[in-house]
Design an enzyme around this catalytic site. Structure first.
Site, PDB file in Angstrom:
ATOM      1  N   HIS A  85      -6.829  -3.791   8.634  1.00 33.70           N
ATOM      2  CA  HIS A  85      -5.778  -2.849   8.987  1.00 33.70           C
ATOM      3  C   HIS A  85      -6.066  -1.918  10.069  1.00 33.70           C
ATOM      4  CE1 HIS A  85      -4.509  -3.475   4.351  1.00 33.70           C
ATOM      5  NE2 HIS A  85      -4.144  -4.576   5.404  1.00 33.70           N
ATOM      6  N   LYS A 107     -12.240   6.249  10.437  1.00 37.50           N
ATOM      7  CA  LYS A 107     -12.607   6.395   8.718  1.00 37.50           C
ATOM      8  C   LYS A 107     -14.093   6.454   8.722  1.00 37.50           C
ATOM      9  CE  LYS A 107      -8.629   3.190   8.452  1.00 37.50           C
ATOM     10  NZ  LYS A 107      -8.351   1.973   8.611  1.00 37.50           N
ATOM     11  N   TYR A 125     -12.647   6.801   1.430  1.00 37.79           N
ATOM     12  CA  TYR A 125     -12.849   6.878   2.762  1.00 37.79           C
ATOM     13  C   TYR A 125     -12.110   8.233   3.634  1.00 37.79           C
ATOM     14  CZ  TYR A 125      -8.650   3.834   2.811  1.00 37.79           C
ATOM     15  OH  TYR A 125      -7.642   3.235   2.587  1.00 37.79           O
ATOM     16  N   ASP A 170      -0.628  -8.440   3.447  1.00 37.10           N
ATOM     17  CA  ASP A 170      -1.518  -8.626   4.180  1.00 37.10           C
ATOM     18  C   ASP A 170      -1.768 -10.246   4.552  1.00 37.10           C
ATOM     19  OD1 ASP A 170      -2.453  -6.235   4.052  1.00 37.10           O
ATOM     20  OD2 ASP A 170      -4.312  -6.539   2.978  1.00 37.10           O
TER      21      ASP A 170
HETATM   22  C1  LIG Z   1      -3.216   3.525   3.595  1.00 40.09           C
HETATM   23  C2  LIG Z   1      -2.142   4.311   2.667  1.00 40.09           C
HETATM   24  C3  LIG Z   1      -1.313   3.815   1.781  1.00 40.09           C
HETATM   25  N1  LIG Z   1      -0.593   4.493   1.224  1.00 40.09           N
HETATM   26  C4  LIG Z   1       0.445   3.561   0.177  1.00 40.09           C
HETATM   27  C5  LIG Z   1       1.160   2.600   0.731  1.00 40.09           C
HETATM   28  C6  LIG Z   1       1.335   1.679  -0.300  1.00 40.09           C
HETATM   29  O1  LIG Z   1       2.441   1.733  -0.987  1.00 40.09           O
HETATM   30  C7  LIG Z   1       0.087   1.928  -0.899  1.00 40.09           C
HETATM   31  C8  LIG Z   1      -0.986   0.787  -0.886  1.00 40.09           C
HETATM   32  O2  LIG Z   1      -0.949   0.626   0.439  1.00 40.09           O
HETATM   33  P1  LIG Z   1      -2.070  -0.515   1.149  1.00 40.09           P
HETATM   34  O3  LIG Z   1      -1.593  -1.854   0.242  1.00 40.09           O
HETATM   35  O4  LIG Z   1      -1.715  -0.221   2.409  1.00 40.09           O
HETATM   36  O5  LIG Z   1      -3.544  -0.119   0.515  1.00 40.09           O
HETATM   37  P2  LIG Z   1      -4.680  -1.047   1.147  1.00 40.09           P
HETATM   38  O6  LIG Z   1      -4.393  -2.221   1.571  1.00 40.09           O
HETATM   39  O7  LIG Z   1      -5.936  -0.396   0.551  1.00 40.09           O
HETATM   40  O8  LIG Z   1      -4.900  -0.534   2.561  1.00 40.09           O
HETATM   41  C9  LIG Z   1      -6.050   0.379   3.333  1.00 40.09           C
HETATM   42  O9  LIG Z   1      -6.738  -0.747   3.357  1.00 40.09           O
HETATM   43  C10 LIG Z   1      -7.689  -1.047   4.395  1.00 40.09           C
HETATM   44  C11 LIG Z   1      -9.164  -1.431   4.117  1.00 40.09           C
HETATM   45  C12 LIG Z   1      -7.963   0.178   5.468  1.00 40.09           C
HETATM   46  O10 LIG Z   1      -8.556   0.470   6.301  1.00 40.09           O
HETATM   47  C13 LIG Z   1      -6.649   1.260   5.445  1.00 40.09           C
HETATM   48  O11 LIG Z   1      -6.946   2.502   5.188  1.00 40.09           O
HETATM   49  C14 LIG Z   1      -5.498   0.791   4.577  1.00 40.09           C
HETATM   50  O12 LIG Z   1      -4.603   0.103   5.098  1.00 40.09           O
HETATM   51  O13 LIG Z   1      -0.379   3.050  -0.605  1.00 40.09           O
HETATM   52  C15 LIG Z   1      -0.530   5.770   1.385  1.00 40.09           C
HETATM   53  O14 LIG Z   1       0.556   6.596   0.632  1.00 40.09           O
HETATM   54  N2  LIG Z   1      -1.322   6.377   2.017  1.00 40.09           N
HETATM   55  C16 LIG Z   1      -2.218   5.707   2.781  1.00 40.09           C
HETATM   56  O15 LIG Z   1      -2.688   6.407   3.607  1.00 40.09           O
END
Ligand SMILES: Cc1cn([C@H]2C[C@H](O)[C@@H](COP(=O)(O)OP(=O)(O)O[C@H]3O[C@H](C)C(=O)[C@H](O)[C@H]3O)O2)c(=O)[nH]c1=O
Length: 182
Positions: free
Chosen positions: A62, A72, A132, A170
């Site tokens: 991401h 980050k 992070y 993803d």
């Molecule tokens: C990233 C983020 C997400 N969200 C909400 C949005 C979604 O409803 C939920 C899960 O988000 P997501 O599926 O994108 O989470 P990850 O797959 O862990 O995403 C992260 O994973 C990789 C490793 C990364 O480096 C990024 O920081 C980030 O994209 O949290 C928020 O409210 N705030 C945020 O900063």
């Protein structure tokens, strides 16, 4: 705190100074002054995130684009992950190169991932808690990324294929070739 270069400009491994004693241990997980002195980079982070995952989960790759690009500073407080940062900075001499670093509660290593990289990790332990700092706020409209099993990047996530767990979102990410051209 000691730093180790990764060969990708400004992507840096950080090893904090840990104070062990019969009670356990203490270390400064972040100190703006020390960070900036040792790395020469800005330590102005504005958002802290935390995620928790089970073995085999792969989150990423991401990034956020444009005005909401994020640097980050990542670490693990429970378990172990393989953290992967891919240089996606147009014109970078290491464009398309990646580093893969084992971060764990045990080794207490941190990785600084500059803006312009795509980032992800795989969970190598039964569970992992991932924390992070980001130097820019979350902006959903600016989210982008690359499919975890991109053929050109050829990342070894160290998880057998039949045990990999990737979110529906993803699985729809673009290829690395499409990132700046698709
Ligand atoms: C990233 C983020 C997400 N969200 C909400 C949005 C979604 O409803 C939920 C899960 O988000 P997501 O599926 O994108 O989470 P990850 O797959 O862990 O995403 C992260 O994973 C990789 C490793 C990364 O480096 C990024 O920081 C980030 O994209 O949290 C928020 O409210 N705030 C945020 O900063």
């Amino acid at each position: 705190m000691e730093i180790e270069q990764t060969g990708l400009k400004d992507c840096i491994i950080i090893k904090p100074r840990v104070f062990d004693d019969p009670r356990g241990y203490f270390f400064e997980s972040f100190n703006k002054q020390t960070f900036e002195e040792k790395t020469g980079l800005s330590g102005d982070f504005v958002q802290d995130n935390q995620s928790y995952s089970s073995y085999g989960v792969i989150r990423g790759l991401h990034a956020q684009t444009g005005a909401f690009a994020q640097a980050k500073l990542v670490r693990v407080t429970k378990g172990e992950v393989l953290d992967v940062a891919v240089d996606a900075r147009p014109g970078s001499p290491t464009y398309g190169h990646h580093v893969a670093v084992r971060l764990s509660a045990e080794n207490k290593l941190q990785l600084y991932i500059p803006r312009g990289f795509v980032h992800g990790f795989s969970v190598l332990s039964e569970t992992a808690e991932f924390l992070y700092k980001c130097d820019n706020f979350f902006n959903k409209a600016s989210e982008t990324g690359v499919i975890y099993n991109d053929a050109d990047l050829n990342i070894d996530w160290m998880i057998p294929q039949d045990q990999q767990s990737v979110s529906e979102k993803d699985l729809l990410l673009k290829t690395f070739a499409e990132l700046h051209h698709g």
